[in-house]
Design a protein around this motif. Structure first.
Motif, PDB file in Angstrom:
ATOM      1  N   GLU A  40      -8.088  23.130  15.643  1.00  0.00           N
ATOM      2  CA  GLU A  40      -7.598  24.240  14.843  1.00  0.00           C
ATOM      3  C   GLU A  40      -7.917  23.986  13.368  1.00  0.00           C
ATOM      4  OE1 GLU A  40      -3.432  26.357  13.514  1.00  0.00           O
ATOM      5  OE2 GLU A  40      -3.451  25.155  15.327  1.00  0.00           O
ATOM      6  N   ALA A  41      -8.394  25.015  12.695  1.00  0.00           N
ATOM      7  CA  ALA A  41      -8.705  24.902  11.270  1.00  0.00           C
ATOM      8  C   ALA A  41      -8.138  26.109  10.542  1.00  0.00           C
ATOM      9  CB  ALA A  41     -10.208  24.818  11.052  1.00  0.00           C
ATOM     10  N   LYS A  42      -7.750  25.906   9.307  1.00  0.00           N
ATOM     11  CA  LYS A  42      -7.252  26.997   8.474  1.00  0.00           C
ATOM     12  C   LYS A  42      -7.528  26.639   7.026  1.00  0.00           C
ATOM     13  CE  LYS A  42      -2.717  24.913   8.876  1.00  0.00           C
ATOM     14  NZ  LYS A  42      -1.450  24.986   9.532  1.00  0.00           N
ATOM     15  N   THR A  43      -7.427  27.625   6.169  1.00  0.00           N
ATOM     16  CA  THR A  43      -7.619  27.359   4.747  1.00  0.00           C
ATOM     17  C   THR A  43      -6.269  27.360   4.048  1.00  0.00           C
ATOM     18  OG1 THR A  43      -8.013  29.699   4.284  1.00  0.00           O
ATOM     19  CG2 THR A  43      -9.945  28.301   4.660  1.00  0.00           C
ATOM     20  N   ILE A  44      -6.200  26.549   3.012  1.00  0.00           N
ATOM     21  CA  ILE A  44      -5.013  26.467   2.164  1.00  0.00           C
ATOM     22  C   ILE A  44      -5.468  26.584   0.722  1.00  0.00           C
ATOM     23  CG2 ILE A  44      -3.695  25.036   3.783  1.00  0.00           C
ATOM     24  CD1 ILE A  44      -4.475  22.613   1.931  1.00  0.00           C
ATOM     25  N   ASN A  45      -4.511  26.720  -0.174  1.00  0.00           N
ATOM     26  CA  ASN A  45      -4.820  26.755  -1.596  1.00  0.00           C
ATOM     27  C   ASN A  45      -4.149  25.560  -2.261  1.00  0.00           C
ATOM     28  OD1 ASN A  45      -5.815  27.684  -4.046  1.00  0.00           O
ATOM     29  ND2 ASN A  45      -3.944  28.813  -4.496  1.00  0.00           N
ATOM     30  N   ILE A  46      -4.958  24.583  -2.659  1.00  0.00           N
ATOM     31  CA  ILE A  46      -4.416  23.393  -3.328  1.00  0.00           C
ATOM     32  C   ILE A  46      -3.973  23.793  -4.729  1.00  0.00           C
ATOM     33  CG2 ILE A  46      -4.923  21.091  -4.234  1.00  0.00           C
ATOM     34  CD1 ILE A  46      -6.902  20.726  -1.926  1.00  0.00           C
ATOM     35  N   ILE A  47      -2.723  23.459  -5.055  1.00  0.00           N
ATOM     36  CA  ILE A  47      -2.140  23.775  -6.365  1.00  0.00           C
ATOM     37  C   ILE A  47      -2.238  22.574  -7.297  1.00  0.00           C
ATOM     38  CG2 ILE A  47       0.003  24.415  -7.550  1.00  0.00           C
ATOM     39  CD1 ILE A  47       0.841  25.752  -4.856  1.00  0.00           C
ATOM     40  N   ALA A  48      -1.950  21.383  -6.758  1.00  0.00           N
ATOM     41  CA  ALA A  48      -1.954  20.175  -7.595  1.00  0.00           C
ATOM     42  C   ALA A  48      -2.432  18.974  -6.791  1.00  0.00           C
ATOM     43  CB  ALA A  48      -0.556  19.906  -8.141  1.00  0.00           C
ATOM     44  N   VAL A  49      -3.100  18.069  -7.490  1.00  0.00           N
ATOM     45  CA  VAL A  49      -3.589  16.819  -6.914  1.00  0.00           C
ATOM     46  C   VAL A  49      -3.000  15.685  -7.741  1.00  0.00           C
ATOM     47  CG1 VAL A  49      -5.625  15.421  -6.392  1.00  0.00           C
ATOM     48  CG2 VAL A  49      -5.752  17.930  -6.243  1.00  0.00           C
ATOM     49  N   THR A  50      -2.214  14.822  -7.102  1.00  0.00           N
ATOM     50  CA  THR A  50      -1.555  13.726  -7.800  1.00  0.00           C
ATOM     51  C   THR A  50      -1.976  12.404  -7.165  1.00  0.00           C
ATOM     52  OG1 THR A  50       0.356  15.174  -8.094  1.00  0.00           O
ATOM     53  CG2 THR A  50       0.688  12.852  -8.551  1.00  0.00           C
ATOM     54  N   PRO A  51      -2.413  11.435  -7.981  1.00  0.00           N
ATOM     55  CA  PRO A  51      -2.772  10.130  -7.416  1.00  0.00           C
ATOM     56  C   PRO A  51      -1.569   9.485  -6.725  1.00  0.00           C
ATOM     57  CG  PRO A  51      -3.503  10.305  -9.694  1.00  0.00           C
ATOM     58  CD  PRO A  51      -2.619  11.483  -9.422  1.00  0.00           C
ATOM     59  N   ALA A  52      -1.827   8.753  -5.656  1.00  0.00           N
ATOM     60  CA  ALA A  52      -0.778   8.061  -4.909  1.00  0.00           C
ATOM     61  C   ALA A  52      -1.368   6.776  -4.331  1.00  0.00           C
ATOM     62  CB  ALA A  52      -0.253   8.964  -3.792  1.00  0.00           C
ATOM     63  N   LYS A  53      -0.543   5.998  -3.716  1.00  0.00           N
ATOM     64  CA  LYS A  53      -0.958   4.784  -3.000  1.00  0.00           C
ATOM     65  C   LYS A  53      -0.320   4.831  -1.617  1.00  0.00           C
ATOM     66  CE  LYS A  53      -3.096   2.338  -6.250  1.00  0.00           C
ATOM     67  NZ  LYS A  53      -4.462   1.887  -6.118  1.00  0.00           N
ATOM     68  N   VAL A  54      -1.020   4.284  -0.632  1.00  0.00           N
ATOM     69  CA  VAL A  54      -0.513   4.209   0.725  1.00  0.00           C
ATOM     70  C   VAL A  54      -0.612   2.762   1.182  1.00  0.00           C
ATOM     71  CG1 VAL A  54      -0.889   4.929   3.119  1.00  0.00           C
ATOM     72  CG2 VAL A  54      -1.182   6.579   1.283  1.00  0.00           C
ATOM     73  N   GLN A  55       0.450   2.280   1.800  1.00  0.00           N
ATOM     74  CA  GLN A  55       0.453   0.921   2.324  1.00  0.00           C
ATOM     75  C   GLN A  55      -0.103   0.948   3.744  1.00  0.00           C
ATOM     76  OE1 GLN A  55       4.281  -0.971   3.322  1.00  0.00           O
ATOM     77  NE2 GLN A  55       3.696  -2.562   1.860  1.00  0.00           N
ATOM     78  N   VAL A  56      -1.163   0.156   3.979  1.00  0.00           N
ATOM     79  CA  VAL A  56      -1.786   0.116   5.305  1.00  0.00           C
ATOM     80  C   VAL A  56      -1.788  -1.307   5.844  1.00  0.00           C
ATOM     81  CG1 VAL A  56      -3.228   2.151   4.905  1.00  0.00           C
ATOM     82  CG2 VAL A  56      -4.133  -0.101   4.396  1.00  0.00           C
ATOM     83  N   ASP A  57      -1.904  -1.406   7.148  1.00  0.00           N
ATOM     84  CA  ASP A  57      -1.900  -2.674   7.865  1.00  0.00           C
ATOM     85  C   ASP A  57      -3.158  -3.476   7.541  1.00  0.00           C
ATOM     86  OD1 ASP A  57      -1.673  -4.738   9.680  1.00  0.00           O
ATOM     87  OD2 ASP A  57      -1.279  -3.444  11.392  1.00  0.00           O
ATOM     88  N   ASN A  58      -2.989  -4.770   7.299  1.00  0.00           N
ATOM     89  CA  ASN A  58      -4.101  -5.657   6.963  1.00  0.00           C
ATOM     90  C   ASN A  58      -4.164  -6.841   7.924  1.00  0.00           C
ATOM     91  OD1 ASN A  58      -6.277  -6.358   5.277  1.00  0.00           O
ATOM     92  ND2 ASN A  58      -5.016  -7.766   4.100  1.00  0.00           N
ATOM     93  N   LYS A  59      -3.538  -6.714   9.100  1.00  0.00           N
ATOM     94  CA  LYS A  59      -3.462  -7.844  10.030  1.00  0.00           C
ATOM     95  C   LYS A  59      -4.822  -8.269  10.560  1.00  0.00           C
ATOM     96  CE  LYS A  59       1.271  -7.017  11.286  1.00  0.00           C
ATOM     97  NZ  LYS A  59       2.164  -6.277  12.144  1.00  0.00           N
ATOM     98  N   GLU A  60      -5.735  -7.310  10.782  1.00  0.00           N
ATOM     99  CA  GLU A  60      -7.066  -7.681  11.287  1.00  0.00           C
ATOM    100  C   GLU A  60      -7.821  -8.522  10.262  1.00  0.00           C
ATOM    101  OE1 GLU A  60      -8.554  -7.448  14.310  1.00  0.00           O
ATOM    102  OE2 GLU A  60      -6.559  -6.806  14.921  1.00  0.00           O
ATOM    103  N   ALA A  61      -7.735  -8.119   8.983  1.00  0.00           N
ATOM    104  CA  ALA A  61      -8.406  -8.900   7.939  1.00  0.00           C
ATOM    105  C   ALA A  61      -7.795 -10.294   7.849  1.00  0.00           C
ATOM    106  CB  ALA A  61      -8.307  -8.182   6.592  1.00  0.00           C
ATOM    107  N   LYS A  62      -6.485 -10.377   8.036  1.00  0.00           N
ATOM    108  CA  LYS A  62      -5.813 -11.669   7.989  1.00  0.00           C
ATOM    109  C   LYS A  62      -6.304 -12.574   9.129  1.00  0.00           C
ATOM    110  CE  LYS A  62      -1.292 -13.628   7.194  1.00  0.00           C
ATOM    111  NZ  LYS A  62       0.021 -13.348   6.680  1.00  0.00           N
ATOM    112  N   LYS A  63      -6.474 -12.010  10.328  1.00  0.00           N
ATOM    113  CA  LYS A  63      -6.997 -12.780  11.464  1.00  0.00           C
ATOM    114  C   LYS A  63      -8.421 -13.249  11.180  1.00  0.00           C
ATOM    115  CE  LYS A  63      -4.510 -10.326  15.087  1.00  0.00           C
ATOM    116  NZ  LYS A  63      -4.670  -9.426  16.233  1.00  0.00           N
ATOM    117  N   ASP A  64      -9.226 -12.350  10.583  1.00  0.00           N
ATOM    118  CA  ASP A  64     -10.612 -12.710  10.266  1.00  0.00           C
ATOM    119  C   ASP A  64     -10.671 -13.859   9.271  1.00  0.00           C
ATOM    120  OD1 ASP A  64     -11.394 -10.696  11.962  1.00  0.00           O
ATOM    121  OD2 ASP A  64     -11.911  -9.286  10.362  1.00  0.00           O
ATOM    122  N   VAL A  65      -9.791 -13.810   8.261  1.00  0.00           N
ATOM    123  CA  VAL A  65      -9.765 -14.883   7.260  1.00  0.00           C
ATOM    124  C   VAL A  65      -9.382 -16.198   7.918  1.00  0.00           C
ATOM    125  CG1 VAL A  65      -8.534 -15.756   5.232  1.00  0.00           C
ATOM    126  CG2 VAL A  65      -9.381 -13.420   5.252  1.00  0.00           C
TER     127      VAL A  65
END
Length: 162
Positions: A40-65
């Protein structure tokens, strides 16, 4: 012994730069199972764009190290130990120290994201997307939904090369 630890720690620091980018979470990134599927696809109207940060899992990189650090530590330890007549001991200590170097790598990392405020059917919503602020701009954008309540807001701008 100090050389083994130093080399192992250096390996871990170098390898930690190969961490998670969050690329797999971007709205424009898909799993193979989503290819050639109606979405399903639809169009929206973006009003504002604000920088943010997201915390993501890093366990695979830790195993590789841990794996690569242990391997490199073993080699470095064996080499250093060989110069002192203790190749096996140096290799084992280097491997253990290199493997332990994964403790320097975090289980979670912060990646760049944006918080998008948009209007749809005379209502205002927000959606956080992994990506850079330059990938989005106020105006019309496409949203693709592969499951209920999912908003995969597609980039409607292109970042300039620097």
């Amino acid at each position: 012994m100090k050389k083994i630890i130093a080399l192992s720690l250096l390996s871990a620091v170098i390898l930690s730069g190969c961490g998670v980018t969050g690329e797999q979470y971007k709205a424009s990134t898909y799993q193979v199972s989503a290819l050639n599927q109606k979405q399903e696809a639809k169009t929206i109207n973006i009003i504002a764009v604000t920088p943010a940060k997201v915390q993501v899992d890093n366990k695979e990189a830790k195993k590789d190290v841990a794996a690569v650090g242990g391997f490199l530590g073993s080699i470095a330890g064996a080499f250093i130990g060989n110069n002192q007549g203790e190749t096996l001991v140096g290799g084992v200590l280097g491997g253990v120290t290199g493997g332990a170097s994964s403790m320097l790598v975090s289980d979670k990392v912060m990646v760049d994201a944006v918080s998008l405020t948009y209007s749809e059917n005379n209502k205002i919503y927000t959606s956080t997307q992994v990506g850079q602020a330059c990938e989005f701009k106020p105006g019309v954008a496409l949203v693709i939904s592969t499951q209920a309540n999912e908003t995969r807001v597609q980039p409607n701008s292109v970042c300039k090369e620097s």
